[in-house]
Design a protein around this motif. Structure first.
Motif, PDB file in Angstrom:
ATOM      1  N   THR A 122       0.840  -1.201   0.000  1.00 46.48           N
ATOM      2  CA  THR A 122       0.000   0.000   0.000  1.00 46.48           C
ATOM      3  C   THR A 122       0.871   1.246   0.000  1.00 46.48           C
ATOM      4  O   THR A 122       1.733   1.404   0.863  1.00 46.48           O
ATOM      5  CB  THR A 122      -0.920   0.010   1.246  1.00 46.48           C
ATOM      6  OG1 THR A 122      -1.705  -1.179   1.250  1.00 46.48           O
ATOM      7  CG2 THR A 122      -1.829   1.219   1.253  1.00 46.48           C
ATOM      8  N   LYS A 123       0.620   2.138  -0.951  1.00 47.85           N
ATOM      9  CA  LYS A 123       1.358   3.388  -1.041  1.00 47.85           C
ATOM     10  C   LYS A 123       0.413   4.491  -1.506  1.00 47.85           C
ATOM     11  O   LYS A 123      -0.380   4.291  -2.432  1.00 47.85           O
ATOM     12  CB  LYS A 123       2.525   3.232  -2.032  1.00 47.85           C
ATOM     13  CG  LYS A 123       3.355   4.500  -2.246  1.00 47.85           C
ATOM     14  CD  LYS A 123       4.104   4.915  -0.997  1.00 47.85           C
ATOM     15  CE  LYS A 123       5.012   6.109  -1.278  1.00 47.85           C
ATOM     16  NZ  LYS A 123       5.617   6.631  -0.040  1.00 47.85           N
ATOM     17  N   ASP A 124       0.476   5.646  -0.826  1.00 47.59           N
ATOM     18  CA  ASP A 124      -0.294   6.830  -1.202  1.00 47.59           C
ATOM     19  C   ASP A 124      -1.788   6.538  -1.337  1.00 47.59           C
ATOM     20  O   ASP A 124      -2.443   6.979  -2.279  1.00 47.59           O
ATOM     21  CB  ASP A 124       0.223   7.414  -2.522  1.00 47.59           C
ATOM     22  CG  ASP A 124       1.587   8.060  -2.352  1.00 47.59           C
ATOM     23  OD1 ASP A 124       1.889   8.543  -1.250  1.00 47.59           O
ATOM     24  OD2 ASP A 124       2.355   8.068  -3.334  1.00 47.59           O
ATOM     25  N   VAL A 125      -2.336   5.820  -0.373  1.00 47.79           N
ATOM     26  CA  VAL A 125      -3.756   5.503  -0.413  1.00 47.79           C
ATOM     27  C   VAL A 125      -4.544   6.622   0.264  1.00 47.79           C
ATOM     28  O   VAL A 125      -4.055   7.265   1.195  1.00 47.79           O
ATOM     29  CB  VAL A 125      -4.024   4.138   0.257  1.00 47.79           C
ATOM     30  CG1 VAL A 125      -3.788   4.214   1.763  1.00 47.79           C
ATOM     31  CG2 VAL A 125      -5.434   3.647  -0.017  1.00 47.79           C
ATOM     32  N   SER A 126      -5.750   6.874  -0.201  1.00 46.67           N
ATOM     33  CA  SER A 126      -6.601   7.873   0.442  1.00 46.67           C
ATOM     34  C   SER A 126      -7.225   7.296   1.702  1.00 46.67           C
ATOM     35  O   SER A 126      -7.324   6.070   1.865  1.00 46.67           O
ATOM     36  CB  SER A 126      -7.710   8.322  -0.506  1.00 46.67           C
ATOM     37  OG  SER A 126      -8.653   7.272  -0.689  1.00 46.67           O
ATOM     38  N   ILE A 156      -5.105   6.907   9.634  1.00 46.82           N
ATOM     39  CA  ILE A 156      -3.754   6.526  10.044  1.00 46.82           C
ATOM     40  C   ILE A 156      -3.045   5.771   8.922  1.00 46.82           C
ATOM     41  O   ILE A 156      -1.889   6.054   8.588  1.00 46.82           O
ATOM     42  CB  ILE A 156      -3.796   5.668  11.323  1.00 46.82           C
ATOM     43  CG1 ILE A 156      -4.352   6.479  12.495  1.00 46.82           C
ATOM     44  CG2 ILE A 156      -2.404   5.144  11.666  1.00 46.82           C
ATOM     45  CD1 ILE A 156      -4.718   5.628  13.696  1.00 46.82           C
ATOM     46  N   VAL A 157      -3.741   4.789   8.331  1.00 47.12           N
ATOM     47  CA  VAL A 157      -3.137   4.026   7.231  1.00 47.12           C
ATOM     48  C   VAL A 157      -2.773   4.957   6.088  1.00 47.12           C
ATOM     49  O   VAL A 157      -1.676   4.872   5.511  1.00 47.12           O
ATOM     50  CB  VAL A 157      -4.086   2.913   6.757  1.00 47.12           C
ATOM     51  CG1 VAL A 157      -3.545   2.243   5.490  1.00 47.12           C
ATOM     52  CG2 VAL A 157      -4.280   1.874   7.857  1.00 47.12           C
ATOM     53  N   SER A 158      -3.662   5.867   5.745  1.00 38.49           N
ATOM     54  CA  SER A 158      -3.384   6.816   4.670  1.00 38.49           C
ATOM     55  C   SER A 158      -2.168   7.679   4.997  1.00 38.49           C
ATOM     56  O   SER A 158      -1.274   7.856   4.154  1.00 38.49           O
ATOM     57  CB  SER A 158      -4.608   7.707   4.441  1.00 38.49           C
ATOM     58  OG  SER A 158      -4.342   8.712   3.491  1.00 38.49           O
ATOM     59  N   TYR A 159      -2.123   8.208   6.209  1.00 37.04           N
ATOM     60  CA  TYR A 159      -1.007   9.066   6.633  1.00 37.04           C
ATOM     61  C   TYR A 159       0.321   8.335   6.517  1.00 37.04           C
ATOM     62  O   TYR A 159       1.299   8.860   5.968  1.00 37.04           O
ATOM     63  CB  TYR A 159      -1.254   9.517   8.066  1.00 37.04           C
ATOM     64  CG  TYR A 159      -0.138  10.312   8.685  1.00 37.04           C
ATOM     65  CD1 TYR A 159       0.034  11.662   8.396  1.00 37.04           C
ATOM     66  CD2 TYR A 159       0.744   9.716   9.597  1.00 37.04           C
ATOM     67  CE1 TYR A 159       1.054  12.403   8.976  1.00 37.04           C
ATOM     68  CE2 TYR A 159       1.770  10.448  10.176  1.00 37.04           C
ATOM     69  CZ  TYR A 159       1.920  11.789   9.871  1.00 37.04           C
ATOM     70  OH  TYR A 159       2.927  12.515  10.436  1.00 37.04           O
ATOM     71  N   SER A 170       0.993   5.687   4.708  1.00 38.07           N
ATOM     72  CA  SER A 170       1.285   5.263   3.333  1.00 38.07           C
ATOM     73  C   SER A 170       1.832   6.390   2.482  1.00 38.07           C
ATOM     74  O   SER A 170       2.427   6.147   1.426  1.00 38.07           O
ATOM     75  CB  SER A 170       0.017   4.690   2.678  1.00 38.07           C
ATOM     76  OG  SER A 170      -0.859   5.721   2.251  1.00 38.07           O
ATOM     77  N   ARG A 171       1.636   7.613   2.911  1.00 40.46           N
ATOM     78  CA  ARG A 171       2.177   8.740   2.149  1.00 40.46           C
ATOM     79  C   ARG A 171       3.671   8.927   2.429  1.00 40.46           C
ATOM     80  O   ARG A 171       4.392   9.543   1.635  1.00 40.46           O
ATOM     81  CB  ARG A 171       1.398  10.011   2.468  1.00 40.46           C
ATOM     82  CG  ARG A 171      -0.045   9.938   2.019  1.00 40.46           C
ATOM     83  CD  ARG A 171      -0.820  11.201   2.270  1.00 40.46           C
ATOM     84  NE  ARG A 171      -2.243  11.001   2.032  1.00 40.46           N
ATOM     85  CZ  ARG A 171      -2.816  10.957   0.830  1.00 40.46           C
ATOM     86  NH1 ARG A 171      -2.068  11.088  -0.251  1.00 40.46           N
ATOM     87  NH2 ARG A 171      -4.115  10.775   0.703  1.00 40.46           N
ATOM     88  N   ALA A 172       4.126   8.385   3.556  1.00 44.19           N
ATOM     89  CA  ALA A 172       5.544   8.502   3.903  1.00 44.19           C
ATOM     90  C   ALA A 172       6.338   7.248   3.561  1.00 44.19           C
ATOM     91  O   ALA A 172       7.537   7.322   3.302  1.00 44.19           O
ATOM     92  CB  ALA A 172       5.687   8.798   5.396  1.00 44.19           C
ATOM     93  N   MET A 173       5.675   6.100   3.550  1.00 45.08           N
ATOM     94  CA  MET A 173       6.373   4.830   3.330  1.00 45.08           C
ATOM     95  C   MET A 173       5.414   3.836   2.697  1.00 45.08           C
ATOM     96  O   MET A 173       4.199   3.932   2.876  1.00 45.08           O
ATOM     97  CB  MET A 173       6.896   4.272   4.660  1.00 45.08           C
ATOM     98  CG  MET A 173       5.797   3.854   5.621  1.00 45.08           C
ATOM     99  SD  MET A 173       6.415   3.325   7.247  1.00 45.08           S
ATOM    100  CE  MET A 173       6.694   4.927   8.008  1.00 45.08           C
ATOM    101  N   THR A 174       5.956   2.885   1.993  1.00 47.13           N
ATOM    102  CA  THR A 174       5.143   1.787   1.488  1.00 47.13           C
ATOM    103  C   THR A 174       4.854   0.828   2.630  1.00 47.13           C
ATOM    104  O   THR A 174       5.766   0.425   3.363  1.00 47.13           O
ATOM    105  CB  THR A 174       5.869   1.046   0.350  1.00 47.13           C
ATOM    106  OG1 THR A 174       6.173   1.970  -0.688  1.00 47.13           O
ATOM    107  CG2 THR A 174       5.008  -0.083  -0.200  1.00 47.13           C
ATOM    108  N   LEU A 175       3.596   0.477   2.804  1.00 40.77           N
ATOM    109  CA  LEU A 175       3.200  -0.514   3.795  1.00 40.77           C
ATOM    110  C   LEU A 175       3.122  -1.877   3.123  1.00 40.77           C
ATOM    111  O   LEU A 175       2.710  -1.986   1.965  1.00 40.77           O
ATOM    112  CB  LEU A 175       1.843  -0.144   4.405  1.00 40.77           C
ATOM    113  CG  LEU A 175       1.790   1.211   5.109  1.00 40.77           C
ATOM    114  CD1 LEU A 175       0.366   1.545   5.532  1.00 40.77           C
ATOM    115  CD2 LEU A 175       2.730   1.238   6.315  1.00 40.77           C
TER     116      LEU A 175
END
Length: 289
Positions: A127-131, A214-217, A219-224
């Motif tokens: 997950t990366k850059d998810v809304s 939280i997941v969105s935040y 994912s904007r900094a790192m790939t989950l």
């Protein structure tokens, strides 16, 4: 679907609970977390007797454990903090994780351990850059977590890492798949008890930042990645904020229960008594909170 980790000669593996004491193997942990959505559909062997297994945390050794502090307004108010404008994130290592029934030792130099009952979300796909609106689709399941904290170490500096990584201070339940939990923000009740007495009684509806936010935040900094564990904060009622403060000592027992997710129990021991043993819990449905 309810999943647990267990120890094998080759390392750790993941299994699906089946009835009162059955466990259906779903593969080694690395194999499972490579594609958990498909792995749950492909049993790799006949059912095992869970009472004959040693249970271990159900995330892979490579998992990041990303924890959010100060995520309930009433918990912020009971301390000396300002309400955060962004999630306050700190890290744990997987080595600090344990399962229910594992004794947690009080570290040397600490007046005791503090309890923090929390809901944990487990990522199920890269997950990366998810809304925030789409982020829950990346969550594979949920677990009960107790963010046991060494407050002396935590409060010595502005960085919380040492106080949040004491030996065996991260007990977690097995994973309940997201379809069985539903919307985590709809109001799952979280109850923490010390020696049977309620010390925390909160609801996930009171989170400042939702699981999706939280997941969105992050994912904007790192790939989950699949198996990453996101621990979402605790409601009010922690020990250090009480007057006088209250902490867990050798001989105490702390439980955390979250409706639709499960329950974990942790006995507290002195550092000298700590023995790395795990009694497999019975494979029964969690009690209603």
């Amino acid at each position: 679907m309810r999943l647990v980790g267990y120890r094998t000669a080759a390392g750790s593996a993941i299994g699906r609970l089946d009835g009162e004491s059955g466990l259906v193997p779903l593969g080694g942990a690395e194999q499972f977390w490579a594609d958990p959505a498909q792995a749950v559909l492909r049993p790799t062997g006949t059912a095992l007797d869970i009472t004959r297994l040693t249970l271990v945390p159900s995330v892979p050794p490579t998992a990041r454990v990303l924890c959010v502090g100060l995520n309930y307004a009433d918990h912020v108010a009971e301390g000396t903090f300002q309400r955060p404008t962004h999630p306050a994130v700190f890290g744990r290592w997987t080595r600090s994780l344990t399962v229910s029934e594992t004794p947690a030792p009080v570290p040397a130099g600490e007046q005791g351990l503090d309890w923090e009952g929390e809901l944990a979300a487990v990522i199920g796909r890269e997950t990366k850059d998810v809304s925030a609106d789409d982020a829950l689709d990346a969550v594979f399941g949920y677990a009960v977590f107790n963010d046991l904290t060494a407050r002396n170490a935590q409060h010595r500096t502005t960085q919380w890492t040492v106080g949040k990584n004491a030996d065996r201070s991260g007990p977690m339940s097995g994973i309940v798949t997201a379809d069985e939990v539903g919307d985590p923000g709809a109001g799952l009740r979280i109850v923490t008890r010390v020696n049977g007495a309620v010390v925390q009684d909160g609801s996930t509806a009171d989170m400042i930042f939702s699981v999706g936010e939280i997941v969105s935040y992050l994912s904007r900094a790192m790939t989950l990645y699949p198996g990453d564990l996101i621990v979402t904060g605790t409601p009010q009622g922690v020990g250090y904020a009480r007057r006088p403060p209250r902490f867990l000592h050798a001989g105490d027992e702390v439980t955390v229960e979250i409706e639709r997710v499960g329950c974990i129990r942790t006995p507290v021991v002195a550092a000298a008594e700590a023995v790395m043993t795990t009694r497999p819990p019975r494979a029964t449905a969690p009690r209603a909170a």
